[in-house]
Design a protein around this motif. Structure first.
Motif, short mmCIF file in Angstrom:
data_model
loop_
_atom_site.label_atom_id
_atom_site.label_comp_id
_atom_site.label_asym_id
_atom_site.label_seq_id
_atom_site.Cartn_x
_atom_site.Cartn_y
_atom_site.Cartn_z
N PHE A 102 -7.25 2.58 -3.99
CA PHE A 102 -7.93 1.71 -3.03
C PHE A 102 -8.92 2.50 -2.17
O PHE A 102 -10.00 2.00 -1.83
CB PHE A 102 -6.89 1.04 -2.14
CG PHE A 102 -7.47 0.21 -1.03
CD1 PHE A 102 -8.02 -1.04 -1.29
CD2 PHE A 102 -7.46 0.67 0.28
CE1 PHE A 102 -8.56 -1.81 -0.26
CE2 PHE A 102 -7.99 -0.09 1.32
CZ PHE A 102 -8.54 -1.33 1.04
N TYR A 141 0.82 -1.21 0.00
CA TYR A 141 0.00 0.00 0.00
C TYR A 141 0.86 1.27 0.00
O TYR A 141 1.87 1.34 0.70
CB TYR A 141 -0.93 0.02 1.21
CG TYR A 141 -2.02 -1.02 1.15
CD1 TYR A 141 -3.23 -0.76 0.53
CD2 TYR A 141 -1.82 -2.28 1.72
CE1 TYR A 141 -4.24 -1.71 0.48
CE2 TYR A 141 -2.82 -3.25 1.67
CZ TYR A 141 -4.02 -2.95 1.03
OH TYR A 141 -5.00 -3.91 0.97
N VAL A 172 -5.19 6.26 -0.92
CA VAL A 172 -4.35 5.07 -0.80
C VAL A 172 -4.37 4.33 -2.13
O VAL A 172 -5.43 4.16 -2.74
CB VAL A 172 -4.86 4.13 0.32
CG1 VAL A 172 -4.02 2.86 0.38
CG2 VAL A 172 -4.85 4.84 1.67
N LYS A 215 -3.35 0.69 -3.87
CA LYS A 215 -2.96 -0.69 -3.61
C LYS A 215 -2.21 -1.22 -4.82
O LYS A 215 -2.69 -1.14 -5.95
CB LYS A 215 -4.19 -1.56 -3.33
CG LYS A 215 -3.84 -3.01 -2.97
CD LYS A 215 -5.09 -3.83 -2.66
CE LYS A 215 -4.73 -5.25 -2.26
NZ LYS A 215 -5.95 -6.06 -1.96
N CYS A 274 -5.01 -1.28 5.68
CA CYS A 274 -3.95 -1.34 4.65
C CYS A 274 -2.79 -2.19 5.13
O CYS A 274 -1.63 -1.74 5.20
CB CYS A 274 -3.49 0.08 4.31
SG CYS A 274 -4.81 1.18 3.77
#
Length: 312
Positions: free
Chosen positions: A155, A111, A178, A180, A310
């Motif tokens: 994400f 992440y 965020v 991913k 995360c």
């Protein structure tokens, strides 16, 4: 892409209570099964007022990206990122034929955290803003080389984030996202930790207590015709936290030098328990006619969200 900004006077503001506003709007989180973003509310958080009395109007317009060098420029080039600097990433978010580039930082091998306005820019007039088709991530990049390349997707991003006309009046304080990675990072890098802080009073007051590193366009020329953005060099700088931002709640001003390309750069300090990120580069606003660089804090809510949702 410009909009008129409104700003409060530059005062040393001490809140009467610890603010948990960055996150009070919850967030939008990607659903791997449906391919859509589900809204996750922030249960039990108070809806704090965003627009206190006494604000003054800024004459003129400005862009979302940070763009102010405060005083003497003390940014220095990092030609071969190592240690915790190697977990900082040059990122490019693709929206069809458009690539928006900025800075992100890995919290683990899966992440990455960055500013929402780097990876979510297509405002459609609703709370659910268009996100990048994918995000290119160059781990520990500088000068066209990197430790590893990974592709990822958005994400999550702040529930109150807006890129449009309300960015400076409301959406700015929730400007986090965020990414991913589709495949975990497999090279060895050192990760910056996280330290939750809710106001300037919880942060260090030293002249050069805080460091940040990223990919400023004014140093790399990456916004000029013919210049390849992913050849950008990493630059590092240091500075201090100046004041709480009354209008933006969980934001603080700083004298850290900023420029486009540094959106999403981690702001961290070394302490006895390790190198920890306490804030993130967001944008430049203007107070009483002077440029003011602003950071979003890793407050209690955001810290808890990142550490809970995360995990590698």
């Amino acid at each position: 892409m410009t909009q008129t900004a409104y700003a409060a006077e530059e005062d040393e503001y001490i809140p009467t209570q610890i603010s948990v506003s960055a996150g009070s709007g919850g967030c939008y989180q990607y659903n791997e099964e449906t391919g859509d973003f589900d809204y996750i509310p922030a249960d039990g958080l108070e809806d704090l007022k965003l627009t206190p009395e006494g604000q003054s109007e800024l004459q003129g317009t400005q862009t979302v990206s940070p763009k102010a060098v405060i005083g003497a420029d003390n940014r220095s080039i990092v030609t071969n990122p190592s240690g915790v600097l190697a977990s900082t990433c040059l990122i490019g978010a693709r929206f069809g034929n458009l690539v928006q580039h900025g800075t992100g930082w890995l919290i683990n091998n899966q992440y990455l955290v960055t500013a929402a306005h780097v990876v979510c820019i297509k405002g459609d007039g609703t709370s659910n803003y268009g996100v990048a088709d994918h995000v290119a991530v160059y781990v520990g990049a500088s000068g066209g080389t990197s430790k590893q390349y990974r592709k990822g997707h958005v994400f999550a991003y702040g529930g109150n984030y807006e890129y449009g006309n309300n960015y400076f009046s409301a959406g700015m304080f929730d400007d986090w996202a965020v990414v991913k990675l589709d495949d975990p990072v497999t090279v060895s890098v050192s990760y910056l930790g996280l330290r939750p802080v809710n106001s300037k009073s919880e942060m260090s007051s030293g002249e050069n207590a805080y460091s940040t590193q990223g990919y400023p366009c004014d140093k790399n020329g990456c916004d000029e015709p013919g210049v390849v953005w992913d050849n950008s060099w990493m630059y590092r700088t240091s500075g201090k936290i100046m004041a709480n931002k009354e209008r933006y709640l969980d934001m603080v001003s700083t004298n850290l030098d900023m420029a486009p390309g540094q959106s999403g750069s981690p702001v961290w300090r070394t302490a006895s328990d390790g190198s920890k990120v306490e804030a993130m580069v967001i944008s430049t606003t203007y107070y009483m006619g002077n440029p003011t660089n602003c950071l979003i804090l890793i407050n209690d809510w955001l810290y808890n969200y990142l550490t809970t949702n995360c995990k590698a």
